[in-house]
Design an enzyme around this catalytic site. Structure first.
Site, PDB file in Angstrom:
ATOM      1  N   SER A   1     -19.447 -15.717   2.262  1.00  0.00           N
ATOM      2  CA  SER A   1     -17.976 -16.217   1.848  1.00  0.00           C
ATOM      3  C   SER A   1     -17.033 -15.837   2.590  1.00  0.00           C
ATOM      4  O   SER A   1     -17.041 -14.728   2.290  1.00  0.00           O
ATOM      5  CB  SER A   1     -18.106 -15.926  -0.047  1.00  0.00           C
ATOM      6  OG  SER A   1     -16.959 -16.142  -0.578  1.00  0.00           O
TER       7      SER A   1
ATOM      8  N   TYR B   1     -19.143 -10.401  -7.726  1.00  0.00           N
ATOM      9  CA  TYR B   1     -18.479 -11.114  -6.937  1.00  0.00           C
ATOM     10  C   TYR B   1     -18.597 -11.079  -5.060  1.00  0.00           C
ATOM     11  O   TYR B   1     -19.401 -10.861  -4.652  1.00  0.00           O
ATOM     12  CB  TYR B   1     -18.469 -12.747  -7.237  1.00  0.00           C
ATOM     13  CG  TYR B   1     -18.078 -13.903  -5.677  1.00  0.00           C
ATOM     14  CD1 TYR B   1     -19.984 -14.366  -5.769  1.00  0.00           C
ATOM     15  CD2 TYR B   1     -17.836 -14.057  -5.578  1.00  0.00           C
ATOM     16  CE1 TYR B   1     -19.912 -15.344  -5.424  1.00  0.00           C
ATOM     17  CE2 TYR B   1     -18.020 -15.017  -4.432  1.00  0.00           C
ATOM     18  CZ  TYR B   1     -18.564 -16.151  -4.097  1.00  0.00           C
ATOM     19  OH  TYR B   1     -19.529 -16.339  -3.585  1.00  0.00           O
TER      20      TYR B   1
END
Length: 696
Positions: A573, A586
């Protein structure tokens, strides 16, 4: 035999002989005991209006080149003028020139939109019957391949079945069939030595019944004789272990075998422990019969000159990969030398160059049979053909003595210039042909898009998810879109090592290994630091970091067994590089994923295993992440509504683009499709352009 004819269905087709031909063909092709995939051919002759003269003319519709009876449609038929086809005898100059006749078939075509005629066209054209079946039934070939098959045929059928000695299919064999009929008027069919059966009738139904009756009579004769000469295949030499042990041994050795077989081109494998295979591999006669090879040319083309029989025991410890490779290497080298000697001793001045010298069929006594080919369907079909060959050997040995094709005749089929021309006309392999991919979380979202992209580019894929319902829907979708030979499924939680192992076992049993691992499974939790719980933290790290590690670890073990390199792609990501609010768990887990990728790339380069990263951002379509609280959390962090998120994410990018799952799939393909084979440890951003996420 299974009599499948439905009078009501046939009545709907009454008056359309071509439709009845297709109906009959599909029934015959549905039973692998009668003919294998792509094997055999059928025909019918009808009266039609000549489009040029308007006069009635006889037209033959026959299965065209490369077709399959079980799935035959009208588009798979060739249509030819019968009188023109038969007139080719006027220009035929002998068997040495019969291959030249194939080009002349084109001058006989009636329907210009029909399929190209096959080499067997004259075999149907020179016989006068309205409906003709040419099949490769196990029971009939067992008689045709018996040492005294001609005598048995004469006695069994009381002279109602003719006999034509082995000859390669072609124009001259068609003339031999006509000669046999002329010399034996009133016969019901013709047995082709070592090859198969020709049968016929005045109607589609009569031909169907005649065909099945003759095959049934052959099968009954074999059944009556099993055991009369002694135990089947000389009796049992060894006993197989239980099924779970057979599967365990197959899983352990399949990637090693695949590696040995993939030296020329990367292969896909198929495994079976069918009872018929085990009866053969466990017998006293295995060592005598296996080297003989097959008899029917259709069997031979699919299975090669002979199988490789492994000299290892069913209960051998296969855990030491290095030791088992050292044990198997001499056997594979001996097989390749045998094949090269076969080629050199049989080749003609104009023979094509020698093809891959590795075996197609590998027999593991007590465990089962492996077959290897360029794709799963071809490997599976090769397995089916060899089971047919086993049936033939069993029957021939019961009534007489099995005989295979002489080596020179076998070579003339395998390296036939017409067969080589057919191979050259085949489509070029796709970029991922022969490769096997396991994509985690591939029942939806990014993972499913990647799996579909890989499948579209020729790969076999292992679809998996921790959601059984979602996986079931994906299974239906892939079955409909790709068919059974392109994928398999596994229920897998990436935090569960046992579940991971079972998913890889499914990959090995289905395809014999794995080449591409894509770590895509994930979840997102967006909370301010004061609201973030220890449970949230552990879940994120278990799925994203531990899951990526465990899946990679298990995949690398298989890749090392194959010794053919491989690829790992980690879907990380932009958050691995960009700091943002409400994202401690995260974002830090994604950063760990990114660095773990670098560490793996540094360690696995010596194995020619490349590890690369794709960094997406804001892929909302079909994503479970966005169905939960993550979307609301991110919307709150950015001060927008959930509905405004896609536009918000797009506007903050340099390209002002919304990112789709297909964009990530394309990036993954770019890394493994062949143009970046010397690239590892890289990060490919697919985020529309987020400057803060630039790696350099």
């Amino acid at each position: 035999m299974s009599y499948l004819w439905d009078d009501a269905k046939a009545a709907e087709l009454a008056g359309d002989e071509v439709a009845l031909l297709i109906y009959r063909s599909n029934l015959l092709g549905a039973d692998l005991r009668l003919t294998n995939y792509g094997g055999g051919n059928t025909s019918c002759k009808v009266i039609a209006k000549d489009p040029l003269t308007g006069t009635d003319t006889e037209v033959m519709w026959v299965k065209g080149s490369g077709g399959d009876l079980g799935t035959l449609k009208k588009s798979g038929l060739a249509a030819l003028y019968v009188d023109r086809l038969r007139s080719l005898t006027n220009v035929y100059s002998g068997i040495a020139h019969e291959d030249e006749m194939v080009e002349l078939f084109n001058h006989c075509i009636f329907d210009l939109s029909s399929k190209a005629p096959s080499i067997d066209t004259p075999l149907h054209g020179f016989l006068p019957f309205k409906h003709i079946d040419h099949l490769h039934p196990d029971a009939a070939i067992a008689i045709a391949a018996a040492k005294d098959g001609k005598k048995i045929t004469q006695e069994l059928f009381n002279g109602t079945i003719g006999w034509v000695e082995w000859q390669r299919p072609g124009f001259d064999l068609g003339l031999k069939l006509k000669q046999c009929l002329d010399e034996n008027p009133g016969i019901r069919g013709i047995m082709l030595g070592s090859h198969g059966l020709f049968t016929w009738g005045d109607t589609a139904y009569e031909s169907y019944i005649n065909t099945l009756e003759i095959i049934e009579q052959s099968a009954e004769y074999l059944e009556q004789n099993y055991g009369k000469k002694g135990p089947v295949f000389g009796g049992v030499k060894l006993t197989s272990p239980a099924e779970d042990i057979r599967k365990k041994q197959a899983i352990a050795i399949a990637p090693v075998l695949r590696g040995f077989c993939s030296g020329h081109v990367r292969m896909i494998g198929h495994f079976t422990d069918d009872a018929r295979v085990l009866e053969f591999t466990n017998s006293n006669d295995l060592d005598r019969l296996a080297p003989l090879g097959t008899s029917c040319p259709d069997h031979f083309l699919r299975t090669k000159i002979s199988p490789l029989v492994l000299a290892i025991k069913a209960d051998d410890d296969l855990s030491d990969t290095k030791a088992i490779k050292e044990k198997l290497a001499p056997a594979f080298e001996a097989y390749r030398k045998m094949y090269a000697a076969y080629y050199e001793s049989c080749k003609h001045p104009n023979s094509p160059a020698m093809r891959d010298a590795n075996p197609v069929v590998i027999l593991y006594p007590g465990i089962g049979m492996f077959t290897f080919a360029k794709d799963k369907q071809t490997a599976r079909v090769a397995s089916e053909f060899y089971i047919n060959a086993i049936n033939v050997m069993k029957g021939a040995e019961a009534i007489s003595e099995y005989t295979s094709l002489p080596r020179q005749e076998a070579f003339n089929i395998e390296y036939w210039l017409l067969e080589e021309a057919k191979l050259q006309r085949m489509p070029k392999p796709k970029s991922l042909s022969g490769r096997i991919a396991l994509v985690t979380g591939s029942a939806g979202g990014i993972g499913k898009a990647i799996a579909k992209k890989f499948a579209n580019e020729g790969a076999c894929v292992v679809i998996n998810d921790n959601d059984a319902t979602r996986l079931a829907h994906a299974n239906e979708e892939f079955l409909s879109q790709y068919g059974k030979d392109v994928y398999t499924t596994a229920l897998m939680d990436v935090t569960d090592k046992e579940a991971i192992n079972k998913a890889y076992e499914a990959a090995v049993l289905a395809f014999a290994g794995v080449d591409l691992v894509v770590n895509c499974a994930g979840l997102s939790i967006s909370k301010p630091i004061e609201e973030h719980t220890e449970k949230d933290w552990d879940l994120l790290y278990d799925v994203l970091v531990k899951g990526q590690f465990l899946v990679t670890q298990a995949g690398v073990e298989i890749m090392r067994k194959q010794d053919t390199g491989g690829d790992v792609i980690n879907i990380v990501s932009k958050n691995a590089l960009v700091s943002g609010p409400n994202n401690a768990g995260y974002g830090s887990a994604k950063a760990a994923q990114l660095h773990l990728s670098r560490l793996n790339a540094a360690e696995l380069g010596k194995d020619n295993i490349r590890v690369n990263v794709v960094n997406p951002d804001a892929v909302i379509s079909d994503s479970k992440i966005w169905a939960g609280d993550w979307a609301a959390g991110r919307a709150k962090a950015y001060g927008v509504t959930v509905e405004e998120l896609p536009a918000y994410y797009a506007k903050r990018t340099l390209l002002n683009e919304i990112i789709l799952p297909e964009d990530i799939a394309n990036a993954c393909f770019a890394l493994v499709g062949g143009l970046l084979n010397k690239s590892t440890g890289n990060v490919l951003n697919v985020d529309g352009g987020v400057a803060m996420a630039f790696v350099r």
